[in-house]
Design an enzyme around this catalytic site. Structure first.
Site, PDB file in Angstrom:
ATOM      1  CE  LYS A 210      12.969  -5.595  -8.091  1.00 50.57           C
ATOM      2  NZ  LYS A 210      11.478  -5.877  -8.561  1.00 50.57           N
ATOM      3  CD  GLU A 216      12.226   8.223  -0.456  1.00 55.54           C
ATOM      4  OE1 GLU A 216      12.813   7.649  -1.430  1.00 55.54           O
ATOM      5  OE2 GLU A 216      10.822   8.439  -0.810  1.00 55.54           O
ATOM      6  N   GLY A 271       8.521  -5.426  -5.389  1.00 50.76           N
ATOM      7  CA  GLY A 271       8.939  -4.786  -3.981  1.00 50.76           C
ATOM      8  C   GLY A 271       7.972  -5.310  -3.115  1.00 50.76           C
ATOM      9  NE  ARG A 272       2.198  -3.815  -5.794  1.00 52.37           N
ATOM     10  CZ  ARG A 272       2.840  -3.303  -6.814  1.00 52.37           C
ATOM     11  NH1 ARG A 272       3.848  -2.482  -6.584  1.00 52.37           N
ATOM     12  NH2 ARG A 272       2.534  -3.353  -8.077  1.00 52.37           N
ATOM     13  CD  GLU A 357       3.732   0.789  -4.798  1.00 50.05           C
ATOM     14  OE1 GLU A 357       4.281   1.806  -4.729  1.00 50.05           O
ATOM     15  OE2 GLU A 357       4.292  -0.306  -4.388  1.00 50.05           O
ATOM     16  CG  HIS A 388     -13.884   4.075  21.781  1.00 49.18           C
ATOM     17  ND1 HIS A 388     -14.845   4.463  22.786  1.00 49.18           N
ATOM     18  CD2 HIS A 388     -13.459   2.742  21.860  1.00 49.18           C
ATOM     19  CE1 HIS A 388     -15.101   3.348  23.276  1.00 49.18           C
ATOM     20  NE2 HIS A 388     -14.318   2.197  22.781  1.00 49.18           N
ATOM     21  CE  LYS A 516      10.243   6.047  -6.879  1.00 49.27           C
ATOM     22  NZ  LYS A 516      10.357   4.804  -7.152  1.00 49.27           N
TER      23      LYS A 516
HETATM   24  C1  G6Q Z   1       6.833  -1.868  -4.543  1.00 52.37           C
HETATM   25  C2  G6Q Z   1       7.757  -0.700  -5.039  1.00 52.37           C
HETATM   26  C3  G6Q Z   1       8.071   0.233  -3.948  1.00 52.37           C
HETATM   27  C4  G6Q Z   1       9.562   0.015  -3.320  1.00 52.37           C
HETATM   28  C5  G6Q Z   1      10.151   0.832  -2.992  1.00 52.37           C
HETATM   29  C6  G6Q Z   1      11.616   0.770  -2.511  1.00 52.37           C
HETATM   30  O1  G6Q Z   1       6.202  -2.755  -4.992  1.00 52.37           O
HETATM   31  O2  G6Q Z   1       8.366  -1.071  -6.033  1.00 52.37           O
HETATM   32  O3  G6Q Z   1       7.372   0.336  -2.854  1.00 52.37           O
HETATM   33  O4  G6Q Z   1       9.669  -1.424  -2.764  1.00 52.37           O
HETATM   34  O5  G6Q Z   1      10.120   1.894  -3.694  1.00 52.37           O
HETATM   35  O6  G6Q Z   1      12.333   0.167  -3.669  1.00 52.37           O
HETATM   36  P1  G6Q Z   1      13.757  -0.215  -3.467  1.00 52.37           P
HETATM   37  O7  G6Q Z   1      13.738  -1.596  -2.694  1.00 52.37           O
HETATM   38  O8  G6Q Z   1      14.511  -0.479  -4.717  1.00 52.37           O
HETATM   39  O9  G6Q Z   1      14.685   0.635  -2.630  1.00 52.37           O
END
Ligand code: G6Q
Length: 552
Positions: A210, A216, A271-272, A357, A388, A516
């Site tokens: 996003k 990463e 994002g989620r 989250e 198990h 971060k």
């Molecule tokens: C979700 C968070 C988080 C996000 C990641 C990746 O709700 O905001 O998990 O999706 O940090 O972010 P980007 O899509 O910006 O790389």
């Protein structure tokens, strides 16, 4: 205005506390024996595809009535409308959380700040359809003219967990020529393993971010880009092998991805909650646009149910309230999600993010510290494996762990009688948790095995299962895209309801920022001649140890 009610100040909360004291010792075994209509009353069918049985919970009719009153006192109906009206329910980030618009397959407009977002949603969906069809039909060719046969999604958090889980669940619908991989961890092991088996001529990378700044993802993307260029030797070939999914056109261009290969989404998509957007493109290419749309439709149908069904028969509302009942009145600290479906292996991980989250917060919407507990720790593994491993604790541990059991009645993999065995175990576990095994039953069993009185005395405390351990059973016809979409939306809305009642903001995630920031500060310190920034003695000592270990 979004409601801001301290749940503990409500009349219903007070009544629930009293009610808890009255019913906490009732045993579900007795409740079932005394009430033949319990399953009928405490289960709901969703569109003849999903059956949600919540009868194995430590509730009576009055409990449900009080929980529903709590929801009303906390302004739930109004909050649901705010969500669907595109209001800025994500208040600390000043925007809507409008993922419901992404799966609005009706002709109804969906407005944010007065503007209908549906035309842009449909435009991107159409672009996804065209693109995925050309990849699947073998028309989208790599730089040497070969069709694409390997998809690699690079993203993390919301840009990974959703698509990764969905791709795994929908594997039976995958294109026979096409495989899909996901890279999220910045640990070079993950990208190395995927690149090792990739062919630059037939691999397509999806850079899903996003913000297009996530450390990463950008690190993995740069490694993939370099790997590709080392082999393809020409930057112009990037256009055939890299697409981007992002809200940041400027940064995508700077990375060198052709803007025509960019799929946008919007700041009102959290994002989620983004797998419903173009972040789902890798899945869409893998299973096909029609299947992707079926998943959207399943979610849309659940959205309609959530918005329109009476609270008393509203599946996400009931699941949320039961979770609150255990979390806030019984003091349960965790919740397990156990899918009896190996394809759903990543479902608990996906839900961990969705729930923890969203609702792992301690500041209320009034800016004070919550004096009640919020999101439980969510965890889980597929059955029967879990049986198990950790089920011992579920059956006899000192903690109360409410469980959601999920299973398909029909399988995509009809091998021998595997599925019947799986389902027998699925049913047996919730039954065992509920009924338990009494002292008398254990004594009788041991006696019938010819054990001595002395042995029976010694063993029965260890072999008794008190039972009365709650669970929901979520049974569905088959793990189709539609069902999966509906299940995901069901949990999203459950989590939303919990956030409303706990009076917290479910759509931000400020807690992840500090780590971060610190990682960025520490990174240069790991270099041999790097700067020395002040830290506590532990962090300092560890940095020094890493430097010396890496140096040697
Ligand atoms: C979700 C968070 C988080 C996000 C990641 C990746 O709700 O905001 O998990 O999706 O940090 O972010 P980007 O899509 O910006 O790389």
């Amino acid at each position: 205005m979004f409601p801001r009610v301290d749940p503990t100040s409500t009349e219903s909360w007070r009544k629930l506390e009293e009610h808890y004291l009255r019913i906490k010792d009732l045993h579900m075994r007795d409740l079932f024996r005394e009430d033949p209509g319990r399953f009928e009353r405490f289960s709901i069918w969703f569109e003849d595809e999903i059956l949600v049985d919540f009868s194995k919970n430590r509730v009576v009719d009055e409990t449900m009535e009080l929980l529903i009153s709590l929801a009303r006192e906390c302004g739930l109906p109004q909050a649901i409308e705010s969500l669907f009206q595109g209001e800025p329910v994500n208040e600390t980030e000043g925007r809507a959380a409008f993922h419901v618009a992404l799966r609005n397959l009706s002709s109804e407009p969906m407005r944010v700040l007065g503007q209908d977002v549906m035309p842009q949603v449909r435009e991107v969906l159409e672009k996804m359809r065209e693109f995925s069809e050309s990849v699947r039909q073998g028309k989208w060719l790599g730089y040497t003219g070969k069709p694409i046969s390997h998809l690699v999604n690079i993203g993390i958090g919301g840009s990974d967990l959703g698509p990764r889980m969905v791709a795994q669940c929908l594997r039976p619908y995958g294109h026979p020529r096409i495989s899909v991989d996901f890279v999220s961890n910045v640990d070079g092991a993950e990208i190395s393993r995927v690149l090792e088996k990739s062919d630059p001529e037939t691999t397509l990378f999806f850079i899903s971010s996003k913000s297009f700044t996530t450390q990463e993802t950008m690190t993995n993307a740069m490694t993939a880009r370099k790997w590709f260029l080392d082999r393809a030797k020409d930057e112009r070939h990037i256009a055939k092998h890299f697409v981007a999914i992002s809200t940041r056109r400027d940064l995508v261009e700077r990375f060198g991805i052709d803007p025509r290969n960019m799929f946008v989404f919007w700041d009102w998509v959290g994002g989620r909650f983004s797998v419903w957007s173009a972040i789902g493109l890798s899945v869409c290419c893998y299973v096909g646009f029609e299947r992707f749309q079926e998943m959207l439709l399943g979610a849309h149908r659940m959205d309609l149910h959530f918005r329109n069904a009476a609270l008393e028969r509203n599946i996400p509302v009931i699941l949320a309230l039961l979770s609150i009942w255990y979390n806030n009145f019984f003091g349960a600290e965790t919740e397990a999600v156990i899918p009896y479906d190996q394809s759903m292996e990543r479902f608990p991980a996906y839900l961990q993010q969705a729930s923890m989250e969203s609702n792992g917060k301690s500041a209320t919407r009034l800016g004070r510290r919550a004096t009640w507990s919020t999101a439980p720790i969510l965890w889980g593994e597929p059955g029967t494996n879990g049986q198990h491993a950790f089920f011992q604790l579920l059956h006899q541990g000192t903690r109360l762990v409410p469980v959601d059991f999920l299973a398909p009645a029909r399988t995509h993999y009809p091998v021998g009688n595997h599925h019947a065995i799986l389902l027998a175990n699925f049913l047996a576990q919730s039954e065992a948790l509920m009924v338990g095994k009494t002292q008398e039953e254990v004594r009788r069993e041991l006696a019938s095995l010819g054990r001595s009185e002395e042995e029976i005395e010694r063993l029965f405390p260890h072999m008794t299962l008190e039972g009365n351990r709650p669970s929901n059973t979520i049974l569905f016809r088959k793990l189709t895209p539609w069902v999966l979409g509906a299940l995901m939306a069901m949990y999203e809305h459950k989590i939303f309801v919990q956030g409303v009642i706990w009076n917290i903001y479910s759509f931000d995630q400020w807690g992840v920022e500090l780590g971060k920031q610190l990682a960025k500060r520490i990174l240069p310190e790991l270099e041999e001649s790097g700067p020395q920034v002040p830290h506590d003695s532990s962090t300092r000592g560890l940095i020094d140890a890493i430097r010396s270990m890496r140096g040697s």
